[in-house]
Design a protein around this motif. Sequence first.
Motif, PDB file in Angstrom:
ATOM      1  N   PHE A  17       0.862  -1.178   0.000  1.00 20.66           N
ATOM      2  CA  PHE A  17       0.000   0.000   0.000  1.00 20.66           C
ATOM      3  C   PHE A  17       0.904   1.235   0.000  1.00 20.66           C
ATOM      4  O   PHE A  17       1.271   1.731   1.070  1.00 20.66           O
ATOM      5  CB  PHE A  17      -0.908   0.014   1.234  1.00 20.66           C
ATOM      6  CG  PHE A  17      -1.806  -1.176   1.326  1.00 20.66           C
ATOM      7  CD1 PHE A  17      -2.923  -1.273   0.524  1.00 20.66           C
ATOM      8  CD2 PHE A  17      -1.540  -2.205   2.219  1.00 20.66           C
ATOM      9  CE1 PHE A  17      -3.754  -2.366   0.607  1.00 20.66           C
ATOM     10  CE2 PHE A  17      -2.363  -3.303   2.309  1.00 20.66           C
ATOM     11  CZ  PHE A  17      -3.476  -3.387   1.497  1.00 20.66           C
ATOM     12  N   PRO A  18       1.275   1.747  -1.167  1.00 18.14           N
ATOM     13  CA  PRO A  18       2.264   2.836  -1.215  1.00 18.14           C
ATOM     14  C   PRO A  18       1.837   4.107  -0.479  1.00 18.14           C
ATOM     15  O   PRO A  18       2.672   4.758   0.142  1.00 18.14           O
ATOM     16  CB  PRO A  18       2.420   3.114  -2.707  1.00 18.14           C
ATOM     17  CG  PRO A  18       1.827   1.964  -3.414  1.00 18.14           C
ATOM     18  CD  PRO A  18       0.873   1.314  -2.488  1.00 18.14           C
ATOM     19  N   ILE A  19       0.572   4.455  -0.518  1.00 16.43           N
ATOM     20  CA  ILE A  19       0.129   5.680   0.155  1.00 16.43           C
ATOM     21  C   ILE A  19       0.304   5.555   1.661  1.00 16.43           C
ATOM     22  O   ILE A  19       0.834   6.462   2.310  1.00 16.43           O
ATOM     23  CB  ILE A  19      -1.337   5.996  -0.208  1.00 16.43           C
ATOM     24  CG1 ILE A  19      -1.431   6.339  -1.691  1.00 16.43           C
ATOM     25  CG2 ILE A  19      -1.879   7.121   0.650  1.00 16.43           C
ATOM     26  CD1 ILE A  19      -2.839   6.493  -2.200  1.00 16.43           C
ATOM     27  N   VAL A  20      -0.099   4.432   2.207  1.00 16.59           N
ATOM     28  CA  VAL A  20       0.068   4.196   3.648  1.00 16.59           C
ATOM     29  C   VAL A  20       1.548   4.139   3.991  1.00 16.59           C
ATOM     30  O   VAL A  20       1.994   4.716   4.982  1.00 16.59           O
ATOM     31  CB  VAL A  20      -0.651   2.894   4.074  1.00 16.59           C
ATOM     32  CG1 VAL A  20      -0.360   2.560   5.525  1.00 16.59           C
ATOM     33  CG2 VAL A  20      -2.137   3.007   3.838  1.00 16.59           C
ATOM     34  N   PHE A  21       2.324   3.461   3.152  1.00 15.35           N
ATOM     35  CA  PHE A  21       3.752   3.333   3.407  1.00 15.35           C
ATOM     36  C   PHE A  21       4.438   4.685   3.472  1.00 15.35           C
ATOM     37  O   PHE A  21       5.186   4.976   4.396  1.00 15.35           O
ATOM     38  CB  PHE A  21       4.407   2.458   2.324  1.00 15.35           C
ATOM     39  CG  PHE A  21       5.897   2.416   2.434  1.00 15.35           C
ATOM     40  CD1 PHE A  21       6.493   1.599   3.368  1.00 15.35           C
ATOM     41  CD2 PHE A  21       6.685   3.215   1.627  1.00 15.35           C
ATOM     42  CE1 PHE A  21       7.869   1.566   3.490  1.00 15.35           C
ATOM     43  CE2 PHE A  21       8.056   3.187   1.737  1.00 15.35           C
ATOM     44  CZ  PHE A  21       8.648   2.353   2.673  1.00 15.35           C
ATOM     45  N   TRP A  22       4.203   5.534   2.472  1.00 20.72           N
ATOM     46  CA  TRP A  22       4.886   6.824   2.443  1.00 20.72           C
ATOM     47  C   TRP A  22       4.391   7.759   3.531  1.00 20.72           C
ATOM     48  O   TRP A  22       5.158   8.577   4.044  1.00 20.72           O
ATOM     49  CB  TRP A  22       4.786   7.455   1.061  1.00 20.72           C
ATOM     50  CG  TRP A  22       5.717   6.797   0.112  1.00 20.72           C
ATOM     51  CD1 TRP A  22       5.375   6.028  -0.957  1.00 20.72           C
ATOM     52  CD2 TRP A  22       7.139   6.792   0.163  1.00 20.72           C
ATOM     53  NE1 TRP A  22       6.505   5.545  -1.570  1.00 20.72           N
ATOM     54  CE2 TRP A  22       7.609   5.995  -0.904  1.00 20.72           C
ATOM     55  CE3 TRP A  22       8.076   7.361   1.012  1.00 20.72           C
ATOM     56  CZ2 TRP A  22       8.958   5.782  -1.146  1.00 20.72           C
ATOM     57  CZ3 TRP A  22       9.425   7.142   0.760  1.00 20.72           C
ATOM     58  CH2 TRP A  22       9.846   6.368  -0.301  1.00 20.72           C
ATOM     59  N   THR A  23       3.127   7.652   3.912  1.00 22.50           N
ATOM     60  CA  THR A  23       2.626   8.460   5.018  1.00 22.50           C
ATOM     61  C   THR A  23       3.325   8.070   6.316  1.00 22.50           C
ATOM     62  O   THR A  23       3.820   8.934   7.053  1.00 22.50           O
ATOM     63  CB  THR A  23       1.103   8.283   5.164  1.00 22.50           C
ATOM     64  OG1 THR A  23       0.473   8.652   3.937  1.00 22.50           O
ATOM     65  CG2 THR A  23       0.560   9.123   6.293  1.00 22.50           C
ATOM     66  N   LEU A  24       3.380   6.772   6.596  1.00 28.40           N
ATOM     67  CA  LEU A  24       4.032   6.305   7.816  1.00 28.40           C
ATOM     68  C   LEU A  24       5.524   6.598   7.805  1.00 28.40           C
ATOM     69  O   LEU A  24       6.099   6.981   8.825  1.00 28.40           O
ATOM     70  CB  LEU A  24       3.784   4.804   8.006  1.00 28.40           C
ATOM     71  CG  LEU A  24       2.346   4.381   8.266  1.00 28.40           C
ATOM     72  CD1 LEU A  24       2.258   2.871   8.399  1.00 28.40           C
ATOM     73  CD2 LEU A  24       1.812   5.059   9.510  1.00 28.40           C
ATOM     74  N   THR A  25       6.164   6.452   6.661  1.00 30.15           N
ATOM     75  CA  THR A  25       7.592   6.722   6.557  1.00 30.15           C
ATOM     76  C   THR A  25       7.889   8.201   6.779  1.00 30.15           C
ATOM     77  O   THR A  25       8.849   8.556   7.473  1.00 30.15           O
ATOM     78  CB  THR A  25       8.137   6.262   5.194  1.00 30.15           C
ATOM     79  OG1 THR A  25       7.857   4.871   5.038  1.00 30.15           O
ATOM     80  CG2 THR A  25       9.624   6.491   5.076  1.00 30.15           C
ATOM     81  N   SER A  26       7.068   9.072   6.235  1.00 27.48           N
ATOM     82  CA  SER A  26       7.263  10.514   6.426  1.00 27.48           C
ATOM     83  C   SER A  26       7.104  10.902   7.887  1.00 27.48           C
ATOM     84  O   SER A  26       7.910  11.682   8.427  1.00 27.48           O
ATOM     85  CB  SER A  26       6.265  11.300   5.578  1.00 27.48           C
ATOM     86  OG  SER A  26       6.441  11.008   4.218  1.00 27.48           O
ATOM     87  N   ILE A  27       6.087  10.380   8.539  1.00 30.87           N
ATOM     88  CA  ILE A  27       5.886  10.683   9.953  1.00 30.87           C
ATOM     89  C   ILE A  27       7.033  10.121  10.780  1.00 30.87           C
ATOM     90  O   ILE A  27       7.526  10.779  11.711  1.00 30.87           O
ATOM     91  CB  ILE A  27       4.526  10.142  10.428  1.00 30.87           C
ATOM     92  CG1 ILE A  27       3.390  10.895   9.721  1.00 30.87           C
ATOM     93  CG2 ILE A  27       4.382  10.282  11.943  1.00 30.87           C
ATOM     94  CD1 ILE A  27       2.025  10.290   9.951  1.00 30.87           C
ATOM     95  N   ALA A  28       7.491   8.923  10.439  1.00 30.17           N
ATOM     96  CA  ALA A  28       8.608   8.317  11.174  1.00 30.17           C
ATOM     97  C   ALA A  28       9.875   9.153  11.042  1.00 30.17           C
ATOM     98  O   ALA A  28      10.615   9.326  12.005  1.00 30.17           O
ATOM     99  CB  ALA A  28       8.850   6.895  10.684  1.00 30.17           C
TER     100      ALA A  28
END
Length: 76
Positions: A17-28
């Motif tokens: 799920f690229p959208i979820v992945f990049w959202t979580l990665t950005s917040i991390a």
Amino acid sequence: MAATGVWGTRSARVARFPIVFWTLTSIAWGFTLLQFVGATGLLGLPRVAVFAAGLWWLILSAALQFFVQALATTRS
């Protein structure tokens, strides 16, 4: 957190799920930056709340990853 961020960013091409992945990665990465600033004391004394927020973020992201994994396995 930095090591987890680097590993996550390098494994982006296999994200289900690229959208979820990049959202979580950005917040991390944001929390990683806050952890670095808090640990080095660049904005004053190290704050316990920054470290607590980082720990809560790790717990929340683990729960979200579990939810996404469970959702992905139930899809056919």
